[in-house]
Design an enzyme around this catalytic site. Structure first.
Site, PDB file in Angstrom:
ATOM      1  N   LYS A  54       0.844  -1.201   0.000  1.00  0.00           N
ATOM      2  CA  LYS A  54       0.000   0.000   0.000  1.00  0.00           C
ATOM      3  C   LYS A  54       0.880   1.252   0.000  1.00  0.00           C
ATOM      4  CE  LYS A  54      -3.718  -2.418   2.332  1.00  0.00           C
ATOM      5  NZ  LYS A  54      -4.309  -2.866   3.597  1.00  0.00           N
ATOM      6  N   GLN A  98      -5.099  -1.757   9.768  1.00  0.00           N
ATOM      7  CA  GLN A  98      -4.890  -3.067   9.135  1.00  0.00           C
ATOM      8  C   GLN A  98      -5.472  -4.180  10.009  1.00  0.00           C
ATOM      9  OE1 GLN A  98      -3.634  -3.520   6.061  1.00  0.00           O
ATOM     10  NE2 GLN A  98      -3.770  -5.746   6.162  1.00  0.00           N
ATOM     11  N   ASP A 121     -11.608   2.221   4.101  1.00  0.00           N
ATOM     12  CA  ASP A 121     -11.818   0.772   4.066  1.00  0.00           C
ATOM     13  C   ASP A 121     -13.297   0.427   3.876  1.00  0.00           C
ATOM     14  OD1 ASP A 121      -9.911  -1.184   4.192  1.00  0.00           O
ATOM     15  OD2 ASP A 121      -9.621  -1.051   6.353  1.00  0.00           O
TER      16      ASP A 121
HETATM   17  N1  GUN Z   1      -6.528  -7.128   5.929  1.00  0.00           N
HETATM   18  C1  GUN Z   1      -6.615  -7.793   4.766  1.00  0.00           C
HETATM   19  N2  GUN Z   1      -7.249  -7.046   3.837  1.00  0.00           N
HETATM   20  C2  GUN Z   1      -7.560  -5.886   4.436  1.00  0.00           C
HETATM   21  C3  GUN Z   1      -8.228  -4.699   3.997  1.00  0.00           C
HETATM   22  O1  GUN Z   1      -8.679  -4.572   2.848  1.00  0.00           O
HETATM   23  N3  GUN Z   1      -8.359  -3.702   4.918  1.00  0.00           N
HETATM   24  C4  GUN Z   1      -7.898  -3.847   6.203  1.00  0.00           C
HETATM   25  N4  GUN Z   1      -8.097  -2.822   7.041  1.00  0.00           N
HETATM   26  N5  GUN Z   1      -7.289  -4.919   6.639  1.00  0.00           N
HETATM   27  C5  GUN Z   1      -7.114  -5.934   5.760  1.00  0.00           C
END
Ligand code: GUN
Length: 295
Positions: A54, A98, A121
């Site tokens: 990211k 996350q 998200d």
């Molecule tokens: N863990 C795995 N995929 C994601 C996601 O798209 N967002 C978040 N916050 N955690 C994740």
């Protein structure tokens, strides 16, 4: 039949180019760039690897990014304080905590504490509710990525029978809501299978578009796929592999070798949905920045 391989990296790079243009326009208008802050708790190697991806993607398109890293021993109060600080920081347009969080932290409480206008998200109940009501603001990035990929691949979703395997809050549920809506890349007839489904193969064999999001390798085998179906594999699991330098390989939910003999198109793992997730997160950050300056 040998399926066409849908290359997520190619589609994602188109999205990146669009976001880069949007970021440049935003900068001309406002003199700053959109900002994303990721909160990463603990030392889960998969989470660290996603977050790195990211960060790199943000840098490529000109989004300012920061990652706040804390030990798994952080208390709920300390984490909520971090979220509160980000809610009140005007440089931060998007906040991403996350997941998964360590067990002693309450994921729902933390997500609910995020300002819904910064919830890139799409997991805050306000954004999840708007999506279900057909008025999406921020939808989760993976479902958006799956939908965008299907549109770019010219898969006719209008009236298509879609079967999703998995009902998670990050993928299965929001994807169902997205594909049910009227509009481009949607208006489908959607079935969601889960651990309570009685005859999974009977359901999946009806699918024109089969989306596997269970998180277990080997969930979808060739006998579960209608000849000519489009198969999208959202799963990413690490399985031990001593032939690889790092000791593991990534694998999806779909038995790629056998299913690619039956399907008309299929996404690989890695290199399928994964890159799309990151690119749609960038789209959401740009959207958050534009929404923050639109009133
Ligand atoms: N863990 C795995 N995929 C994601 C996601 O798209 N967002 C978040 N916050 N955690 C994740």
């Amino acid at each position: 039949m040998t399926a066409r391989i849908i290359d997520g990296k190619v589609v994602a790079s188109r999205v990146h180019a669009e976001v880069a243009v949007g970021v440049a326009e935003y900068k001309v208008k406002h003199g700053t760039v959109p900002g994303l802050t990721v909160v990463l708790i603990g030392d889960d190697p998969a989470s660290h690897s996603y977050v790195k991806g990211k960060e790199l993607a943000c840098e490529k398109v000109g989004i300012a990014t920061e990652t706040i890293r804390r030990e798994a021993s952080i208390t709920q109060e300390e984490l909520l304080e971090i979220v509160d600080g980000l809610n009140n920081d005007p440089r931060v347009n998007g906040i991403l905590v996350q997941l998964p969080l360590p067990n002693h932290l309450n994921e729902d409480v933390v997500i609910h504490a995020i300002d819904p206008m910064k919830d890139v998200d799409g997991l805050h109940p306000e954004n999840a509710g708007l999506l279900i009501l057909g008025k999406p603001r921020f939808a989760p990035a993976t479902p958006l990525g799956v939908q965008r990929m299907l549109v770019e691949e010219n898969v006719d979703m209008n009236g298509a029978k879609v079967v999703i395997v998995g009902r998670s809050k990050l993928v299965g549920m929001p994807l169902m809501a997205l594909l049910l809506q009227k509009g481009i890349g949607a208006n489908s007839t959607v079935t969601v299978c889960h651990t309570g489904t009685k005859d999974m193969a009977a359901e999946t064999r009806r699918a024109d578009v089969l989306i596997a999001a269970a998180g277990f390798p080997g969930t979808v085998t060739s006998d579960m796929v209608k000849p000519g179906a489009v198969v999208i594999d959202v799963g990413v699991s690490r399985v031990e592999d001593s032939t690889r330098k790092r000791g593991y390989r990534l694998t999806g939910d779909v038995d790629f070798q056998e299913v690619s003999e039956v399907a008309s198109a299929i996404t690989p793992v890695p290199g399928g949905v994964g890159p799309m997730t990151i690119s749609m997160l960038l789209v959401n950050v740009l959207l958050a920045a534009n929404l923050a300056t639109s009133n």
